[in-house]
Design a protein around this motif. Sequence first.
Motif, mmCIF file in Angstrom:
data_model
loop_
_atom_site.group_PDB
_atom_site.id
_atom_site.type_symbol
_atom_site.label_atom_id
_atom_site.label_comp_id
_atom_site.label_asym_id
_atom_site.label_seq_id
_atom_site.Cartn_x
_atom_site.Cartn_y
_atom_site.Cartn_z
ATOM 1 N N SER A 138 32.714 75.135 21.931
ATOM 2 C CA SER A 138 31.676 75.873 22.659
ATOM 3 C C SER A 138 32.164 76.324 24.013
ATOM 4 N N LEU A 139 31.696 77.518 24.390
ATOM 5 C CA LEU A 139 32.062 78.079 25.684
ATOM 6 C C LEU A 139 30.808 78.735 26.259
ATOM 7 N N PHE A 140 30.614 78.593 27.564
ATOM 8 C CA PHE A 140 29.395 79.115 28.187
ATOM 9 C C PHE A 140 29.756 79.983 29.391
ATOM 10 N N THR A 141 28.981 81.050 29.566
ATOM 11 C CA THR A 141 29.157 81.882 30.758
ATOM 12 C C THR A 141 27.798 82.091 31.408
ATOM 13 N N VAL A 142 27.805 82.489 32.686
ATOM 14 C CA VAL A 142 26.561 82.893 33.343
ATOM 15 C C VAL A 142 26.523 84.405 33.206
ATOM 16 N N GLY A 143 25.561 84.931 32.441
ATOM 17 C CA GLY A 143 25.568 86.360 32.113
ATOM 18 C C GLY A 143 26.533 86.604 30.964
ATOM 19 N N ALA A 144 26.390 87.777 30.306
ATOM 20 C CA ALA A 144 27.128 88.019 29.061
ATOM 21 C C ALA A 144 28.566 88.458 29.307
#
Length: 927
Positions: A138-144
């Motif tokens: 899993s990887l997460f960002t703030v905004g796409a």
Amino acid sequence: MDPSEQAHNGEQEHNGVKEPEQEHNGAADPLPPPPPVPPNVTPIKAESEQAVKKVFRAPMARRGTGTKGNKVPILTNHFKVNVSNVDGHFFHYSVALAYEDGHPVDGKGIGRKVLDRVHQTYDTELAGKEFAYDGEKSLFTVGALPRNKLEFTVVLDDVTSNRNNGNASPGGPGSPNESDKKRFRRPYRSKTYKVEISFAAKIPMQAIANALRGQESENSQEALRVLDIILRQHAAKKGCLLVRQSFFDNNPRNFTDVGGGVLGCRGFHSSFRTSQGGLSLNIDVSTTMIIQPGPVVDFLIANQNVKDPFSIDWAKAKRVLKNLRITTSPTNQEYKITGLSERPCKEQLFSLKQRNKDDAGEAQTTEVTVYDYFVNSRNIDLRYSADLPCINVGKPKRPTYFPIELCSLVSLQRYTKALSTFQRASLVEKSRQKPQERMSTLSGALKSNNYDSEPLLRSCGISISSNFTQVDGRVLPTPKLKAGNGDDIYARNGRWNFNNKKFVNPSKVERWAVANFSARCDVRGLVRDLIKVGEMKGISVEAPFDVFEENPQFRRAPPLVRVEKMFEEIQSKLPGAPKFLLCLLPERKNCDIYGPWKRKNLADFGVVTQCLAPTRVNDQYLTNLLLKINAKLGGLNSVLAIEQNPSIPMISKVPSIILGMDVSHGSPGQSDIPSIAAVVSSRQWPSISRYRASVRTQSPKVEMIDSLYKRVSDTEDEGIIRELLLDFYVSSGKRKPDQIIIFRDGVSESQFNQVLNIELNQIIEACKFLDEKWSPKFVVIIAQKNHHTKFFQPGSPDNVQPGTIIDNKVCHPRNNDFYLCAHAGMIGTTRPTHYHVLLDEVGFSPDDLQELVHNLSYVYQRSTTAISVVAPICYAHLAATQLGQWMKFEDASETSSSHGAAPAGGGPPVPQMPKLQESVRNSMFFC
């Protein structure tokens, strides 16, 4: 399963039943006879099944806070967090890693390196976005990110799968060991990886704000998980070892030797929590075990406690070393150990390719020993490896050997086996900190982590206060206790004593004997003193029938044999079965006679027994011993004053049973040892000081108790609950309990729903099976000790006072929880118990319920102190631990499949727990 899913499944089943019925009715003639029967039976069943399905219990909301006790200001290790960007979104992407040929990457720990390289190489394709990666999928960002699916290719040179390479010198071009590498044929070359990043979900940050208002959802849990992953990544970038939310730095100042080649490593726990006071960052000191870094030989010598490398047991060494990571000198290359060579270094041959080719242009190979190759071809001086096995870092078919003295263990490798008693004692002693010392360590940790500079936290608009959160605590009044002859006992600072006092309900020690397993002591003097101290406490101790000394020829025999021989001796000499046996053991901690001795006494003969290792025996020691003996023989040492003139709110007026439930598991390394479930129950209502235990085995590592209700026929239930309820009925003047108060230990928040919907349903079924018309009211309370919230007294070096309760600010925004420190923290920093009230059908006021929990910390018969968690849970823990000792020495033949019940999920059968004899079944044998 969430309630909506359950309902949905119910519908499907219902529809699935209906349709075929309609078809049949329209089609065939022979069918009509059966339908009249189902209407009589089936509808009821279907209805009850649906009724069970519909009831989905969730943890109850808080009904208010308590008011009793003196108010005191308390500081806690939660640091306030402000979130300014609540309108943003986290974007969740799934990550797939593959090698060039399309095979998925399975090795752990490689992911972070690959994604770091992606971040460096493809910054523009990622639109300059920072991301939080969990190290797995899993990887997460703030905004796409710019696109929903991105594919990258990266090349890493000579990768060894390692999770935290804090101290190895990098192996890039131009590094000091590069020329060495060219000369030495390596199994690792640069590898190409394919990385696929695809959109999975969108998580609104607003969910965090909702959770703070008590509206938890999948989104809010996910959003908090993202924040925690950012903390993990922050630590990983600094080269820390990560253990869930705890981070350990590669700094020898944080290491402490606990013996056996194991070091305690001090680090920090750090996680975001939602609380009534808003979002907070919870930081605490945390300790894990690591393998002593440095030369492999030094580790093995310490691990096996031997003098020199030539005394090492290599079969043991092979098991311990497997999968550990080493660097080899002089190249400082890193490898994973796969095994040891069969033969010593100077005899172990391998095929060496020659430089010169033969006539056909083929490279020639010669057989050469590992020793000769390193000494002659590589000109490396070997001092002691010649006669020792080599370390193998190759594949099973293609071994790669190194002389052991060239191998060093990499730092920060976790040690996951169970610690010995001595290692544990050493660890506790060396890792404890006084409250003020701990506070300054935590402040330092917050500063050094410098979370404000973490770009991802900044893009969430997160700022963290550097002050300990202040909360309002209350110190509850100390419960009054009664001793014998109506004497009052006044506890001060959570402690009391029996000086010049008698036990409230003394038993008689009669028809007893002493069994001495070669302990060196003056047995006659011990017996004389025991009789004298007993008299002072109101216990009449008769002269023992005899002292049985172990026959010296069995001193070296296996534990089961020693116990067997002692019993033969006792049986041949005693006129009848003894009522009590005092057993003297030769060593204090984890003596291996203990388990078999207890089992023989309780399961085979039904005899109450007390073990001791007589080292420093004085009057104080003997009084403590008599506390245990008296409780086991059915007496009581002290009781609550409100128990004597029954006036316990909500309990004394209505028959109530109190249950304590606990499951103990083998240590992490042992996956095949059955888990042991214990449930203790109060008896002789209105007493809340007398308990009995029921203990069963179950599948390893299963936390939910599976034998609460075990229906074996229409009239028989062999479960734990029925056994306890029948005892309550008999011991409480033929009354059924109208209230069942359950204390459950060792369950994490993610399992609360299972306790409420699986375990509680089993308990209700056991009640209904006893009497269909009986529906008692339930209270379910979870007690947790392994959390990271600590409390401090502002401006005082001492721990918080016993009886300190906190039910605001750092507690859950919605659920009914509170923290209680019932005991006096004498050393280190007090660890409060976190109680979660999941269900209360009785309708306790917050004060009454908190007072009941406080009172139950004062009825523990084994000590003259308030304890840190309610007595029924302590007793369940003791019962599970003691019977675990029985199972430890089970003969292999006895645990064969004929005895065991196969667990529901398949797997090997679990050996069943031997049953206690009738005469001791209802006793406090676990005291």
